[in-house]
Scaffold this motif. Structure first.
Motif, short mmCIF file in Angstrom:
data_model
loop_
_atom_site.label_atom_id
_atom_site.label_comp_id
_atom_site.label_asym_id
_atom_site.label_seq_id
_atom_site.Cartn_x
_atom_site.Cartn_y
_atom_site.Cartn_z
N HIS A 181 0.84 -1.38 -0.07
CA HIS A 181 -0.13 -0.10 0.00
C HIS A 181 0.85 1.03 0.08
O HIS A 181 0.28 2.39 -0.51
CB HIS A 181 -0.91 -0.04 0.97
N ILE B 266 2.09 2.04 -3.41
CA ILE B 266 1.04 2.84 -4.27
C ILE B 266 0.85 4.30 -3.98
O ILE B 266 0.52 5.00 -5.00
CB ILE B 266 -0.42 1.76 -3.92
N MET B 267 0.86 4.30 -2.71
CA MET B 267 0.54 6.02 -2.24
C MET B 267 1.86 6.74 -2.66
O MET B 267 1.58 7.88 -3.16
CB MET B 267 0.31 6.03 -0.77
N HIS C 207 2.02 -3.20 -7.64
CA HIS C 207 1.23 -2.80 -8.37
C HIS C 207 1.88 -2.51 -9.83
O HIS C 207 1.01 -2.84 -10.89
CB HIS C 207 0.62 -1.18 -8.03
N VAL D 180 -3.15 -0.93 -9.77
CA VAL D 180 -3.17 -0.33 -8.29
C VAL D 180 -4.30 -1.10 -7.72
O VAL D 180 -4.03 -1.44 -6.54
CB VAL D 180 -3.32 1.45 -8.72
N SER D 181 -5.46 -1.19 -8.29
CA SER D 181 -6.62 -1.79 -7.81
C SER D 181 -6.28 -3.28 -7.54
O SER D 181 -6.79 -3.68 -6.30
CB SER D 181 -7.84 -1.90 -8.95
N ILE E 222 -4.11 -3.25 -4.32
CA ILE E 222 -5.03 -2.82 -3.15
C ILE E 222 -5.57 -4.05 -2.38
O ILE E 222 -5.28 -4.42 -1.32
CB ILE E 222 -6.01 -1.88 -3.53
N GLY F 75 -2.75 -6.24 -0.96
CA GLY F 75 -2.19 -5.82 0.41
C GLY F 75 -3.45 -6.20 1.37
O GLY F 75 -3.15 -6.60 2.52
N ASP F 76 -4.78 -6.33 1.06
CA ASP F 76 -5.82 -6.61 1.96
C ASP F 76 -5.69 -8.16 2.40
O ASP F 76 -5.88 -8.46 3.47
CB ASP F 76 -7.26 -6.40 1.52
#
Length: 360
Positions: A93, A96-97, A110, A133-134, A137, A140-141
């Motif tokens: 994450h 990504i940020m 990503h 990216v999606s 996420i 990571g979850d």
């Protein structure tokens, strides 16, 4: 074999055990996935997880030893692996940020997902970048979810389990608070950039990387209040020194060694102690250069070199080196006078050196 060689061998064994536990877990998750869509995603995570420094599991192991735990106890290996799984969530994450392209010398999750599963464009026009990216996420979850499952497999005594879980919840919440500050989410941070940068270090790195994994390990072995205090007295300065070294490497490190681009922190305008001190100590002319270049998303290598020269000229880089030395000495002093079990003291001393002198 010297004592130092033996200690390094013991820490290498901890790393190897955690590596094996993580790999077996992820292989199992791919094999038992509820739908065939998941194994390819798990494989990307398995590739990404390989090669980490495993600092949090090593500090957890040392905390376990500090409270008198047996080095062969299965619980500490699974708990250390769970901490590494949570760290994987955080890295995926975070990349990504930060829009990072590389991590550990390889493409970030990503980026891998965008290239491997989509190519240039999705059939419905979704860009490869957005799709990657999606998916990242979601990856990571998955790691966040699996952290709890791995902890459940540790088989910890129920009374100690409550304290371990409480420390883990604290670690998760503080990390998110630190990330929030790192992204500039608190408008009050501009009032005192140096103080704000220290807040980020303490929340996002010092407690997350060192002190809380140590305390979690100690809690696993039933450590008393004195051991917990020793974990804090040692862990806070080591964690701060670790991040200060990371700040220097983010600006002056060799990407071939660090495995990360050397422009990302400068382009993102990361609110580090290094840059806050540089701005604080700069002349008006130097401050103008920092204001113009630090945080410029189009910063090129020539401009970055000019910015690095200013950081050095202000004395900020040398001051950060002194701060690292002070904290390393403070941690070693706390370690010598602590009530920790002797079995933990040599590896913890070795980890001070690793955290403060590393090149990546």
């Amino acid at each position: 074999m010297t004592v130092i060689d033996a200690v390094r061998g013991d820490l290498a064994e901890v790393r190897a055990q955690v590596d094996a536990t993580l790999d077996r877990f992820l292989v199992e998750k791919a094999r038992t996935a509820p739908d065939p869509c998941l194994p390819p995603l798990v494989e990307v995570l398995r590739e990404f997880v390989a090669g980490g420094k495993r600092l949090r599991p090593m500090f957890c192991h040392c905390g376990f030893l500090a409270a008198g735990g047996s080095p062969d106890d299965r619980a500490v290996t699974w708990t250390g692996a769970a901490l590494e799984m949570f760290h994987t969530f955080a890295l995926v994450h975070d990349d990504i940020m930060d829009r990072s392209a590389l991590r550990r010398g390889r493409p970030t999750v990503h980026r891998v997902l965008a290239e491997r599963f989509l190519g240039d464009h999705h059939d419905d026009g979704t860009s490869a970048e957005r799709f990657g990216v999606s998916l990242a996420i979601l990856a990571g979850d998955l790691c966040f979810t699996w952290t709890d499952e791995m902890l459940d497999r540790a088989g910890v005594d129920h009374a100690r389990w409550r304290e371990v879980r409480a420390l883990l919840h604290t670690m998760r919440t503080e990390l998110i608070a630190g990330q929030y500050l790192d992204l500039g989410g608190d408008p009050r941070s501009t009032a005192d950039p140096v103080r704000s940068a220290w807040r980020i270090i303490r929340l996002k790195t010092a407690r997350y990387t060192v002190e809380l994994p140590l305390r979690i390990g100690a809690a696993l072995a039933g450590g008393d209040a004195a051991v917990m205090r020793a974990c804090g007295a040692y862990g806070r300065p080591v964690g701060e020194a670790y991040q200060l070294r990371d700040d220097l490497l983010g600006v002056f490190g060799d990407p071939k060694v660090t495995g990360k681009p050397d422009l990302d922190d400068l382009r993102a305008g990361k609110p580090t102690v290094l840059m806050a001190l540089a701005r604080q100590q700069a002349t008006p002319e130097q401050r103008a250069v920092i204001s113009a270049l630090h945080g410029d998303p189009e910063l090129d290598e020539e401009q970055a070199e000019r910015l690095r020269d200013v950081v050095v000229s202000t004395g900020a880089a040398a001051r950060v080196e002194r701060l690292i030395t002070i904290r390393a000495d403070r941690a070693l002093g706390a370690l010598r006078s602590s009530s920790m079990d002797r079995a933990a003291k040599a590896p913890l001393a070795e980890l001070v050196a690793h955290a403060t002198r590393r090149a990546r």
